[in-house]
Design a protein around this motif. Structure first.
Motif, PDB file in Angstrom:
ATOM      1  N   GLU A  14       0.815  -1.210   0.000  1.00  0.00           N
ATOM      2  CA  GLU A  14       0.000   0.000   0.000  1.00  0.00           C
ATOM      3  C   GLU A  14       0.848   1.261   0.000  1.00  0.00           C
ATOM      4  OE1 GLU A  14      -0.610  -2.500   2.411  1.00  0.00           O
ATOM      5  OE2 GLU A  14      -2.033  -3.391   1.026  1.00  0.00           O
ATOM      6  N   SER A  15       1.942   1.258   0.729  1.00  0.00           N
ATOM      7  CA  SER A  15       2.780   2.458   0.801  1.00  0.00           C
ATOM      8  C   SER A  15       3.256   2.887  -0.581  1.00  0.00           C
ATOM      9  CB  SER A  15       3.994   2.220   1.699  1.00  0.00           C
ATOM     10  OG  SER A  15       3.570   1.927   3.005  1.00  0.00           O
ATOM     11  N   GLU A  16       3.684   1.927  -1.390  1.00  0.00           N
ATOM     12  CA  GLU A  16       4.141   2.237  -2.737  1.00  0.00           C
ATOM     13  C   GLU A  16       2.987   2.745  -3.593  1.00  0.00           C
ATOM     14  OE1 GLU A  16       4.768  -0.474  -1.017  1.00  0.00           O
ATOM     15  OE2 GLU A  16       6.879  -0.995  -1.169  1.00  0.00           O
ATOM     16  N   GLY A  17       1.838   2.084  -3.487  1.00  0.00           N
ATOM     17  CA  GLY A  17       0.656   2.505  -4.247  1.00  0.00           C
ATOM     18  C   GLY A  17       0.201   3.901  -3.859  1.00  0.00           C
ATOM     19  N   PHE A  18       0.207   4.196  -2.566  1.00  0.00           N
ATOM     20  CA  PHE A  18      -0.198   5.532  -2.113  1.00  0.00           C
ATOM     21  C   PHE A  18       0.814   6.580  -2.566  1.00  0.00           C
ATOM     22  CE2 PHE A  18      -2.547   3.408   1.641  1.00  0.00           C
ATOM     23  CZ  PHE A  18      -3.708   3.292   0.890  1.00  0.00           C
ATOM     24  N   TYR A  21      -0.040   7.270  -6.119  1.00  0.00           N
ATOM     25  CA  TYR A  21      -1.319   7.997  -6.099  1.00  0.00           C
ATOM     26  C   TYR A  21      -1.084   9.471  -5.745  1.00  0.00           C
ATOM     27  CZ  TYR A  21      -5.888   9.626  -4.624  1.00  0.00           C
ATOM     28  OH  TYR A  21      -7.033  10.377  -4.472  1.00  0.00           O
ATOM     29  N   GLY A  41      -5.677  -4.643  -6.758  1.00  0.00           N
ATOM     30  CA  GLY A  41      -5.335  -3.930  -5.529  1.00  0.00           C
ATOM     31  C   GLY A  41      -5.027  -2.460  -5.774  1.00  0.00           C
ATOM     32  N   GLN A  42      -3.812  -2.060  -5.458  1.00  0.00           N
ATOM     33  CA  GLN A  42      -3.405  -0.667  -5.612  1.00  0.00           C
ATOM     34  C   GLN A  42      -3.477  -0.218  -7.068  1.00  0.00           C
ATOM     35  OE1 GLN A  42      -2.486   1.688  -3.183  1.00  0.00           O
ATOM     36  NE2 GLN A  42      -3.354   0.168  -1.821  1.00  0.00           N
ATOM     37  N   LEU A  45      -6.840   1.085  -7.774  1.00  0.00           N
ATOM     38  CA  LEU A  45      -6.986   2.450  -7.263  1.00  0.00           C
ATOM     39  C   LEU A  45      -6.393   3.439  -8.256  1.00  0.00           C
ATOM     40  CD1 LEU A  45      -7.503   4.705  -5.171  1.00  0.00           C
ATOM     41  CD2 LEU A  45      -5.286   4.095  -4.149  1.00  0.00           C
ATOM     42  N   PRO A  68      -6.184  -4.881   2.141  1.00  0.00           N
ATOM     43  CA  PRO A  68      -4.743  -5.129   2.279  1.00  0.00           C
ATOM     44  C   PRO A  68      -4.505  -6.380   3.118  1.00  0.00           C
ATOM     45  CG  PRO A  68      -5.278  -2.852   2.796  1.00  0.00           C
ATOM     46  CD  PRO A  68      -6.575  -3.589   2.663  1.00  0.00           C
ATOM     47  N   ASN A  91      -4.506   1.388   6.446  1.00  0.00           N
ATOM     48  CA  ASN A  91      -4.363   1.361   4.989  1.00  0.00           C
ATOM     49  C   ASN A  91      -5.673   0.948   4.308  1.00  0.00           C
ATOM     50  OD1 ASN A  91      -1.724   2.201   5.087  1.00  0.00           O
ATOM     51  ND2 ASN A  91      -0.861   0.159   4.886  1.00  0.00           N
ATOM     52  N   LEU A  95      -7.762   3.186   1.629  1.00  0.00           N
ATOM     53  CA  LEU A  95      -8.101   2.612   0.329  1.00  0.00           C
ATOM     54  C   LEU A  95      -9.600   2.701   0.067  1.00  0.00           C
ATOM     55  CD1 LEU A  95      -7.042   1.178  -2.186  1.00  0.00           C
ATOM     56  CD2 LEU A  95      -7.223  -0.977  -0.946  1.00  0.00           C
TER      57      LEU A  95
END
Length: 164
Positions: A14-18, A21, A41-42, A45, A68, A91, A95
């Motif tokens: 999630e950290s990488e996806g956020f 984003y 997943g990410q 998003l 997650p 997270n 999301l």
């Protein structure tokens, strides 16, 4: 030594996806997103976070949203497991909020479908609000209308460093 190794593990992706984003949201110009293959997943998003009207999916691609996951805890102390679990819950809530914002669905709707992996074909993703249009043969003009990378950078305020 074992303690140092444990602290380097990431809770999830999630950290990488956020991070991606947040970077997309800083751009001043339109962001066109196209799903080819799968957006899981990410990635789902990020697909939904494109500019409204500019979010596309190939006809046989898939999209999927899910909660997650907590990585394997192995022999971690209970307090470390609790710390990771709390972070995953945070997270998940972020999301849900972001997917709700970009798909137009309520927080409750998104949270409910995310209880289990929620797979969408292109039409279902369109109905759910992840994309705006399914790309079929003969729609090449849609992709041709995307601004060239140099113009995109200029509009976004990105300047390249000239080398002498």
């Amino acid at each position: 030594m074992e303690e140092e190794i444990r602290s380097t593990f990431v809770v999830g992706m999630e950290s990488e996806g956020f991070a991606i984003y947040d970077s997309l949201m800083q751009l001043k110009n339109e962001v066109h997103t196209v799903c080819v293959g799968a957006a899981i997943g990410q990635a789902c998003l990020l697909l939904s976070a494109g500019t409204k009207g500019k979010r596309f999916m190939m006809p046989h691609a898939k999209a999927m949203i899910q909660q997650p996951r907590v990585p394997s805890s192995g022999l971690m102390p209970a307090s470390d497991v609790l710390i990771r679990a709390k972070e995953v819950i945070i997270n998940r809530d972020i999301l849900v909020e972001l997917l709700s914002k970009h798909t137009g669905n309520s927080l409750e709707t998104v949270a409910n479908v995310m209880r289990r992996p929620y797979y969408m074909d292109a039409q279902k993703a369109k109905d759910f609000g992840v994309i705006d249009r399914v790309l079929w043969r003969g729609q090449e003009q849609i992709i041709a209308d995307v601004v060239p990378s140099e113009e995109f950078d200029k509009n976004a305020g990105i300047r390249s460093v000239e080398r002498v």
